[in-house]
Design a protein around this motif. Structure first.
Motif, short mmCIF file in Angstrom:
data_model
loop_
_atom_site.label_atom_id
_atom_site.label_comp_id
_atom_site.label_asym_id
_atom_site.label_seq_id
_atom_site.Cartn_x
_atom_site.Cartn_y
_atom_site.Cartn_z
N ARG A 667 -0.66 3.27 4.34
CA ARG A 667 0.52 3.28 3.82
C ARG A 667 1.74 3.84 4.44
NH1 ARG A 667 1.93 1.13 -1.41
NH2 ARG A 667 -0.41 0.83 -2.16
N ALA A 668 1.57 4.88 4.73
CA ALA A 668 2.72 5.46 5.68
C ALA A 668 3.09 5.11 6.84
CB ALA A 668 2.13 7.16 5.74
N PHE A 669 2.19 4.71 7.59
CA PHE A 669 2.44 3.81 8.95
C PHE A 669 3.23 2.54 8.71
CE2 PHE A 669 0.36 6.45 11.80
CZ PHE A 669 -0.91 6.57 11.72
N THR A 670 2.67 1.83 7.56
CA THR A 670 3.19 0.89 6.96
C THR A 670 4.81 0.97 6.79
OG1 THR A 670 1.40 -0.21 6.29
CG2 THR A 670 3.36 -1.11 5.66
N HIS A 671 4.88 2.32 5.93
CA HIS A 671 6.31 2.48 5.31
C HIS A 671 7.28 2.68 6.70
CE1 HIS A 671 5.48 2.80 1.53
NE2 HIS A 671 4.67 3.85 1.32
N VAL A 672 6.72 3.37 7.84
CA VAL A 672 7.40 3.63 8.77
C VAL A 672 7.85 2.24 9.66
CG1 VAL A 672 7.45 4.51 11.49
CG2 VAL A 672 6.42 5.75 9.66
N ALA A 673 7.13 1.34 9.63
CA ALA A 673 7.33 0.14 10.03
C ALA A 673 8.41 -0.78 9.56
CB ALA A 673 6.07 -0.87 10.43
N VAL A 703 9.58 -11.43 6.72
CA VAL A 703 8.19 -11.51 5.76
C VAL A 703 7.31 -10.70 6.77
CG1 VAL A 703 6.58 -12.85 4.86
CG2 VAL A 703 8.75 -13.54 4.53
N GLY A 704 6.65 -9.72 6.24
CA GLY A 704 5.45 -9.15 7.02
C GLY A 704 4.16 -9.81 6.60
N MET A 705 3.37 -10.03 7.67
CA MET A 705 2.23 -10.60 7.25
C MET A 705 0.87 -9.68 7.77
SD MET A 705 3.11 -13.65 6.24
CE MET A 705 1.71 -14.59 6.26
N GLY A 706 -0.31 -10.13 7.58
CA GLY A 706 -1.40 -9.36 7.94
C GLY A 706 -1.35 -8.03 7.47
N LYS A 707 -1.76 -7.08 8.13
CA LYS A 707 -1.63 -5.62 7.69
C LYS A 707 -0.55 -4.90 7.34
CE LYS A 707 -6.42 -4.37 10.23
NZ LYS A 707 -6.87 -4.36 8.90
N LEU A 708 0.61 -5.49 8.19
CA LEU A 708 1.80 -5.12 7.61
C LEU A 708 2.31 -5.51 6.10
CD1 LEU A 708 4.69 -3.78 8.29
CD2 LEU A 708 5.30 -6.10 9.20
N GLY A 709 2.04 -6.73 5.74
CA GLY A 709 2.14 -7.22 4.64
C GLY A 709 1.42 -6.30 3.29
N SER A 710 0.03 -6.05 3.83
CA SER A 710 -0.76 -5.31 2.71
C SER A 710 -1.10 -3.80 2.86
CB SER A 710 -2.10 -5.99 2.92
OG SER A 710 -2.80 -5.75 4.17
N PHE A 711 0.01 -3.33 3.70
CA PHE A 711 0.13 -1.77 3.63
C PHE A 711 -1.12 -1.22 4.40
CE2 PHE A 711 3.96 -1.39 1.11
CZ PHE A 711 3.96 -2.26 0.44
N GLU A 712 -1.48 -1.92 5.44
CA GLU A 712 -2.88 -1.31 6.09
C GLU A 712 -2.71 -1.24 7.55
OE1 GLU A 712 -4.84 -4.75 4.12
OE2 GLU A 712 -6.46 -3.35 3.40
N LEU A 713 -1.52 -0.85 8.00
CA LEU A 713 -1.44 -0.49 9.44
C LEU A 713 -1.93 0.71 9.93
CD1 LEU A 713 2.43 -1.28 10.15
CD2 LEU A 713 0.58 -2.88 10.65
N THR A 714 -2.75 0.44 10.98
CA THR A 714 -2.93 1.68 11.63
C THR A 714 -1.95 2.17 12.64
OG1 THR A 714 -4.23 0.40 13.29
CG2 THR A 714 -5.53 0.98 11.52
N TYR A 924 -14.72 1.77 5.97
CA TYR A 924 -14.16 1.24 7.12
C TYR A 924 -12.73 1.75 7.31
CZ TYR A 924 -18.19 -2.19 6.35
OH TYR A 924 -19.18 -2.75 6.14
N THR A 925 -11.90 1.94 6.27
CA THR A 925 -10.44 2.46 6.43
C THR A 925 -10.71 3.63 7.30
OG1 THR A 925 -9.90 0.89 4.71
CG2 THR A 925 -8.53 2.71 5.27
N GLU A 926 -11.33 4.49 6.56
CA GLU A 926 -11.36 6.05 7.18
C GLU A 926 -11.67 5.84 8.50
OE1 GLU A 926 -9.90 7.48 3.57
OE2 GLU A 926 -10.19 8.49 5.38
N ILE A 927 -12.67 5.37 9.00
CA ILE A 927 -13.18 5.52 10.28
C ILE A 927 -12.14 4.74 11.28
CG2 ILE A 927 -15.11 4.79 11.69
CD1 ILE A 927 -16.94 5.03 9.46
N SER A 928 -11.78 3.41 10.79
CA SER A 928 -10.76 2.66 11.68
C SER A 928 -9.57 3.47 11.89
CB SER A 928 -10.55 1.38 10.98
OG SER A 928 -11.54 0.81 10.86
N GLN A 929 -9.04 4.24 10.92
CA GLN A 929 -7.80 4.87 11.07
C GLN A 929 -7.87 5.89 12.13
OE1 GLN A 929 -4.64 4.57 9.90
NE2 GLN A 929 -4.83 2.98 8.44
#
Length: 986
Positions: A667-673, A703-714, A924-929
């Motif tokens: 979520r924080a990486f997405t906020h920055v973006a 419009v943000g799509m993908g992981k940007l849209g869903s607050f899931e950026l790494t 998956y999220t914890e490991i991927s991040q």
């Protein structure tokens, strides 16, 4: 029996403790009156007057834990006041040891054994605490009783688990009535458990080995996995909290190379490790090791064979250097500050328990190889033996024994307050008074004076032992980096510290001392770095790839404009030093970022870094503040690159240190973006309007799509964008500027400038790689899309996969009126009732196509593996698309996949399936991040830094990589089944 063993609390003639205050007394009496309604013994106590009543009331005002225990289990209080305490404690320990035994219990299920152990622990803890506070026993007996309980509980759990393994066909025991005997399973108690000096609320440190020669494993190739599984169950039996509490928190990190080995390894492998790679701290740890459970004879045999590793035969220079290395390690512990009372760490602080233990262990390591009498486990016995052998004088012996038990009493009372595993004295006057009263002092001042005197005594005696510390570490020859040639003793020391190429490390450090970098050109900077070098080497040496980590640090300081401030900070701030080492050893990608752009390090100097959470508001304030004052377009873009790199880096540091989890990091990486794209769009619009003028009625939305849209950026994610625009048809056909453009070219130019602003490489790096393939018609369509065209395309031409992508779309910035139109358009498309079966077919075909074209590299390719992230995202997107047809309401805003799935899946999935997918997504999220943060490219366990492997295991909440891999396989298999079931049900 001795007097102490027959004494009752009623034998107390004068209450040894004082109640905390009148308010607490009233509250304690009120609780006792509640208990008395059901227990006549307590009613009789309250009706009496005397030392016993005064003691119970005072104890309950001072220890909320004891009071709460009596409230919930009043029979313990009845037992405490009704009979001699020590025989009852002995009975409870005996009950714990027999908790597994089918001859004593009809129900020997794991749940039943766990319940018996917890009840025994509760009884022993309560009765021992009451006896200790009542001064019926001293710290020596308290620690012994707690240690006996821990050993009994572990032994009982091991017997139960061995029987269970035999029942499941994994083991063939020699005698099922004595499961541990000749089993070859070695369970060693380490530290205070081994020395029978356990704390009141202590963790227990265990090391577990197995002997394949015992021939109890039916399939010898499964031995390691069988015993590792047994140890995992042991941990659960000991520390899982149930309605009856827990037994002991259990720590297995003292085993060989805990980041890379299973929870149980063979005795042969262990011996090879200790003989070839054993560390100094492990030598010290094994001084107190004791076989407490399992095959006791095998455990004692193993310890005898390990004696040459722990106690070296000769006292030589290398041994002294090793011992000094251990001395240096102790100083990195948090709390090793100046002597104080409030907030002082009784264990690790100056003059604390650890210094007494180290005082003893150091001399054991020096002389224990030649003098077998100096191989005892307990601290007091060893101090007496050191005095008898002439290593210390009698006065030192007496002072340190008295100090040791005084400090252990303080430690027990600190822990007894709320059953917390802490060693730190309270900061507040009120809480400090609680400890003073529990110690039997009349006031806080008397306690404080006594404590400071003890701490100073310990510090003085400890300091005298290491008068030659500076000589040993610098002048003695084992860390010398002067001259042109390598010092042989120094190379030997570097090897022992963990470096594989000591010559290269020595040359690197000489480079620092020669002042070849800007950061080391000043005399002051070199002096600070020289002082820091021994600690740097020690901390870096603890990593498996110590050379690589230290060379990254060298690369970092080679790019610094100045060094004195940093080196001074590192020298006085162990937290910052640990953070730097953590980055260099576990996160090559972050280390490269620091080396390439040292300014990102500035944020790490903020003392509030790890206390402040990176919320959108927090990030917006910092980004806006950094942009303030930028006048020109290029300056704005450069500042955006600088602040984005810094904030992403600092989010990564928070993730690396465990301050935030993977979901919060995403979520924080997405906020920055979001904030960076918005600022870049504003800058681009101003630039376009300066050259081509404003467009009449023109409006823009991103419009943000993908992981940007869903607050899931790494960290390092590219961003998927669609630029939408609109304008007033009736107003004008072109922009109103010196170089007018029609609408198509105007907004295409704006989009291209935005892409360039975000993704063009400069000296300050790249903001983001931008992907616009999710716009209507993909790469064949125009880069900017008018809102009417977007709506028409989505409603009439878009494919199923494009509608799936819309479920993760989000308007992130732009003109609010157009943003509202875009949201309404997207919602209208998603609210459409679709043919559920047709959508299911499309989703299944798309997943099959991806599986055919993008084969996962290994189990760690969490996105593409069957049952991986793609499957989870497809489940969520499919359920979102078919929700309207099933009468399920969609979320009113775009959410992360897990949150969205919880809403759309609540009525469309089985609860167990939903839980399984949610659990897998979190893992998956914890490991991927962590992986995306620390390295570029895929994760390969064979090539990953040891620090990264530790981080990934921590992220997956697993003790080792093998366990984590098994967990991923289990969950991915389950998710794939849910994916199939979800589509099949359609």
């Amino acid at each position: 029996m001795t007097t102490a063993e027959t004494m009752r609390l009623s034998d107390i003639e004068t209450c040894p403790i004082r109640p905390l205050n009148q308010a607490e007394m009233k509250s304690a009496l009120s609780d006792l009156k509640d208990i008395a309604r059901e227990r006549p013994e307590i009613a009789a106590l309250l009706a009496s007057e005397g030392a016993l009543k005064d003691f119970v009331v005072a104890a309950f005002t001072l220890s909320p834990y004891l009071r709460d225990t009596a409230r919930v289990w009043p029979e313990l209080l009845v037992q405490a006041i009704g009979a001699p305490l020590l025989p009852q404690v002995g009975d409870a320990i005996g009950e714990a040891r027999a908790a597994w035994d089918p001859a004593a219990h009809a129900d020997t299920s794991e749940a039943a054994v766990m319940t018996r152990l917890r009840r025994a622990k509760r009884r022993v803890a309560f009765l021992t605490a009451m006896a200790d506070l009542g001064r019926l026993i001293d710290g020596r007996r308290t620690t012994r009783l707690l240690s006996d309980l821990a050993a009994a509980a572990v032994a009982a759990a091991i017997d139960h688990l061995l029987l269970a393994a035999e029942a499941s066909g994994k083991l063939r025991l020699k005698d099922s009535r004595r499961p541990s005997e000749a089993s070859g399973l070695v369970v060693l108690g380490m530290g205070k458990l081994g020395a029978e000096e356990l704390n009141y609320s202590s963790d227990i440190d265990l090391v577990v080995f197995f002997d394949p020669q015992a021939d109890v494993v039916i399939d010898r190739y499964e031995a390691a996995e069988t015993f590792a599984r047994l140890v995992r169950r042991l941990i659960r039996m000991m520390q899982e909290r149930t309605g009856d509490g827990y037994v002991f928190r259990t720590d297995l990190r003292l085993r060989p190379d805990p980041g890379a080995t299973p929870l149980a390894i063979s005795v042969d492998s262990a011996m090879l490790y200790y003989e070839g790679r054993g560390q100094n701290w492990e030598r010290a740890a094994f001084i107190k090791a004791r076989a407490i459970a399992g095959d006791i004879a095998a455990g004692e045999r193993f310890l005898r064979e390990l004696t040459p590793f722990v106690f070296r035969k000769y006292l030589d220079y290398a041994a002294i250097a090793d011992i000094h290395s251990i001395k240096r390690q102790i100083h990195v512990h948090k709390g090793h500050g100046e002597i104080a009372v409030k907030g002082h760490n009784i264990k690790l602080g100056r003059g604390g328990i650890r210094e007494i233990e180290f005082f003893v262990q150091t001399q054991q390591l020096i002389a224990g190889g030649r003098v077998p009498a100096l191989r005892l486990r307990s601290t007091e016995a060893m101090l007496k033996e050191l005095a008898a052998a002439g290593w210390i004088d009698e006065a030192t012996c007496v002072e340190l024994i008295d100090a040791y038990w005084f400090l252990r009493d303080v430690e027990h009372r600190v822990q007894m307050v709320r059953d917390e595993q802490t060693h730190v004295l309270p900061e507040s006057d009120a809480e400090l008074k609680r400890i003073a009263f529990m110690m039997g002092f009349e006031d806080t001042a008397g306690f404080s004076n006594a404590l400071v005197e003890v701490l100073k005594t310990v510090e003085r005696r400890y300091g005298a032992l290491f008068e030659q510390e500076a000589k040993l570490s610098i002048e003695g020859g084992n860390l010398v980096f002067t001259g042109q040639r390598d010092d042989p003793d120094t190379l030997d020391t570097l090897r022992k510290l963990g470096f594989q190429r000591p010559e290269a490390i020595s040359q690197t450090i000489r480079t620092w001392h020669y002042g070849r970098y800007r950061a080391t050109q000043s005399v002051e900077a070199r002096e600070r770095l020289t002082e820091l070098t021994p600690e740097l080497l020690r901390v870096f040496g603890e990593n498996k790839r110590a050379d690589e980590a230290l060379l990254r640090f060298d690369h970092f300081i080679s790019g610094l404009p100045a060094g004195i401030q940093l080196f001074s900070l590192l020298g006085s701030n162990p937290r910052l030093l640990s953070l730097i080492v953590n980055v260099m050893s576990s996160a090559p990608r972050l280390a490269e970022i620091i080396a390439a752009r040292p300014h990102v390090f500035d944020g790490m100097l903020d003392p509030g870094l790890l206390a402040e959470l990176p919320t959108r508001r927090y990030l917006a304030e910092r980004i806006q503040g950094f942009l303030a004052g930028a006048r020109h377009y290029e300056e704005v873009l450069d500042r955006l690159r600088i602040i984005a790199a810094e904030q992403r880096f600092l989010i990564g540091i928070r993730l690396l240190t465990g301050v935030i989890d993977g979901g919060r990091a995403a979520r924080a990486f997405t906020h920055v973006a979001d904030l960076i794209v918005e600022a870049a769009l504003d800058a681009v619009r101003r630039e376009i309007e300066a050259a081509h003028g404003a467009f009449p009625g023109g409006r823009v939305a991103i419009v943000g799509m993908g992981k940007l849209g869903s607050f899931e950026l790494t960290d390092g994610s590219d961003i998927d964008l669609i630029l939408l625009y609109d304008y007033d048809d009736a107003a004008a056909a072109e922009s109103l500027g010196p170089k007018p453009l029609d609408a198509t070219r105007y907004y295409a130019r704006m989009t291209q400038r935005l892409i360039s602003a975000l993704s063009a490489p400069t000296s300050e790096g790249v903001l983001y790689e931008v992907d616009m393939r999710l716009r209507p018609s993909g790469n064949k369509g125009p880069v900017a899309t008018r809102i009417t065209s977007f709506a028409k395309y989505q409603q009439e031409e878009a494919w199923t996969w494009e509608h799936m992508a819309l479920t993760r779309s989000r308007v992130i910035c732009g003109d609010e009126s157009l943003a509202d139109e875009a949201r309404a358009t997207i919602q209208q498309v998603l609210d459409r009732k679709r043919d559920v079966a047709a959508i299911a077919r499309d989703v299944g075909e798309m997943r099959a196509l991806i599986e055919q074209e993008k084969v996962p590299k290994n189990i760690w390719d969490l996105k593409l593996i069957p049952g991986g992230l793609v499957d989870i995202e497809f489940i969520a997107q499919f359920l979102a698309l078919v929700a309207p047809a099933r009468g399920v309401e969609l979320p009113d805003r775009t959410l992360p996949t897990g949150e969205a799935l919880a809403i759309v899946g609540e009525r469309q999935m089985e609860p167990n399936d939903l839980d399984t997918v949610g659990e897998a997504l979190r893992l998956y999220t914890e490991i991927s991040q962590i992986v995306r943060l620390c390295i570029d490219g895929p994760f390969d366990p064979e090539d990953a830094p040891s620090g990264l492997i530790d981080l990934i295991c921590r992220a997956g909440d697993c003790p080792d990589l093998r366990t984590l891999e098994a967990e991923i396989k289990r969950l991915s298999k389950a998710v794939r089944e849910v994916f199939k079931t979800t589509l099949k049900a359609a």
